[in-house]
Design an enzyme around this catalytic site. Structure first.
Site, short mmCIF file in Angstrom:
data_model
loop_
_atom_site.label_atom_id
_atom_site.label_comp_id
_atom_site.label_asym_id
_atom_site.label_seq_id
_atom_site.Cartn_x
_atom_site.Cartn_y
_atom_site.Cartn_z
N GLU A 1 -0.32 -4.62 6.45
CA GLU A 1 0.92 -4.81 5.83
C GLU A 1 2.37 -5.49 6.18
O GLU A 1 2.40 -6.72 6.07
CB GLU A 1 1.76 -3.70 5.26
CG GLU A 1 0.60 -2.72 4.17
CD GLU A 1 2.01 -1.12 4.50
OE1 GLU A 1 1.49 -0.59 3.67
OE2 GLU A 1 2.41 -0.85 5.46
N ALA B 1 8.05 2.30 1.30
CA ALA B 1 8.59 1.88 2.65
C ALA B 1 8.75 3.48 3.01
O ALA B 1 8.85 4.16 2.05
CB ALA B 1 10.09 1.26 3.08
N SER C 1 2.33 4.96 -2.47
CA SER C 1 2.24 5.74 -3.53
C SER C 1 3.01 5.02 -4.79
O SER C 1 3.06 4.37 -5.12
CB SER C 1 2.78 7.14 -3.83
OG SER C 1 3.99 7.33 -2.28
N ASP D 1 6.13 -3.97 -2.07
CA ASP D 1 5.44 -2.84 -0.49
C ASP D 1 6.78 -1.81 -0.76
O ASP D 1 8.26 -1.47 -1.12
CB ASP D 1 5.32 -3.34 0.79
CG ASP D 1 3.86 -2.82 1.53
OD1 ASP D 1 4.25 -1.61 0.64
OD2 ASP D 1 3.55 -3.15 2.39
N THR E 1 1.40 -0.96 0.25
CA THR E 1 0.28 0.25 -0.32
C THR E 1 0.89 0.86 -0.02
O THR E 1 1.63 1.01 0.67
CB THR E 1 -0.65 0.32 1.34
OG1 THR E 1 -1.69 -1.40 0.83
CG2 THR E 1 -1.67 1.21 1.71
N LYS F 1 7.41 1.23 8.48
CA LYS F 1 6.50 1.63 7.53
C LYS F 1 4.78 2.46 8.48
O LYS F 1 4.86 2.27 9.68
CB LYS F 1 5.82 -0.03 7.05
CG LYS F 1 6.89 -0.16 6.09
CD LYS F 1 7.45 -1.61 5.05
CE LYS F 1 5.27 -1.69 4.79
NZ LYS F 1 5.21 -0.69 3.97
#
Length: 232
Positions: A105, A85, A30, A83, A28, A96
């Protein structure tokens, strides 16, 4: 490259690690959003994978792109999680939770054989802590939990306020799991493992944003290109 171009370059490199038949964890945020976009292009081209999203936002994005989804109840073991960070230290310890999804996550990362972190170079730091550390808490007794968290961070050598995160409407930000978030303003975390242990012992803390020993490698993109850093 600007920051968004760096994020997309890191995501593009991460897609190269995806193989047909893989069970993936989708992060999750940007940078993870770029990865999901690129994965959607690959699946439309015939790549056969199945994925577990770490947030409702990622779920909606993946469904829109036609990525086949599953759950950890149906697929409890994953091959690879990709993912982003908020901070990455040289030993690949992470902060995170800036996007508000740290509990899911961490559950997905822990269920994966490998976790690959993708980021632009602004997330690479020598010491964790300048980014406020997200801590997911139960709404019940939030003031008492917040006070206990501030005592715990001080005892771990990084004192600082831990305000409750606010949503755009001014009320407490609510996670997908129905919890609240504290954002501990610590500046520098001298011993992430010691802090993690103290936070885990606080009743009311559901999870914290220190990811220790979970990332196998990081892909960091900067103006000079993309580099792969494996955990020492």
């Amino acid at each position: 490259m600007d920051i968004e171009a760096q994020k997309r370059a890191a995501a593009a490199r991460a897609v190269e690690f995806v193989r047909p038949g893989m069970r993936l964890g989708l992060g999750t945020g940007s940078t993870a959003k770029h990865f999901v976009d690129l994965l959607g292009e690959r699946t439309r081209g015939g790549l056969d994978v199945v994925a577990v999203p770490t947030s409702e936002a990622t779920r909606a994005q993946a469904e829109r792109l036609g990525i086949a989804l599953t759950t950890l109840d149906d697929t409890p073991e994953l091959d690879l999680t990709i993912d982003g960070a908020d901070e990455i230290a040289p030993d690949l310890t992470l902060i995170k939770g800036g996007g508000g999804a740290l509990l899911r996550e961490k559950i997905v990362a822990a269920a994966s054989a490998r976790m690959l972190v993708i980021a632009d170079q602004s997330k690479w730091v020598q010491n964790l802590g300048r980014f406020p550390l997200p801590i997911e808490i139960a709404p019940f007794g939030a003031s008492a939990t917040r006070r206990a968290v501030e005592v715990a961070t001080a005892a771990a050598g990084c004192p600082g306020a831990a305000p409750i995160r606010k949503a755009a409407n001014g009320h407490a930000f609510v996670t997908d799991g129905g919890h609240w978030l504290l954002d501990a303003q610590l500046q520098r975390i001298p011993d992430p493992q010691a802090l993690a242990a103290r936070l885990a012992a606080v009743p009311g803390v559901m999870e914290h944003g220190l990811f220790i020993g979970l990332a196998w490698a990081a892909i960091v993109a900067g103006p000079d290109g993309v580099r792969l850093i494996e955990r020492p």
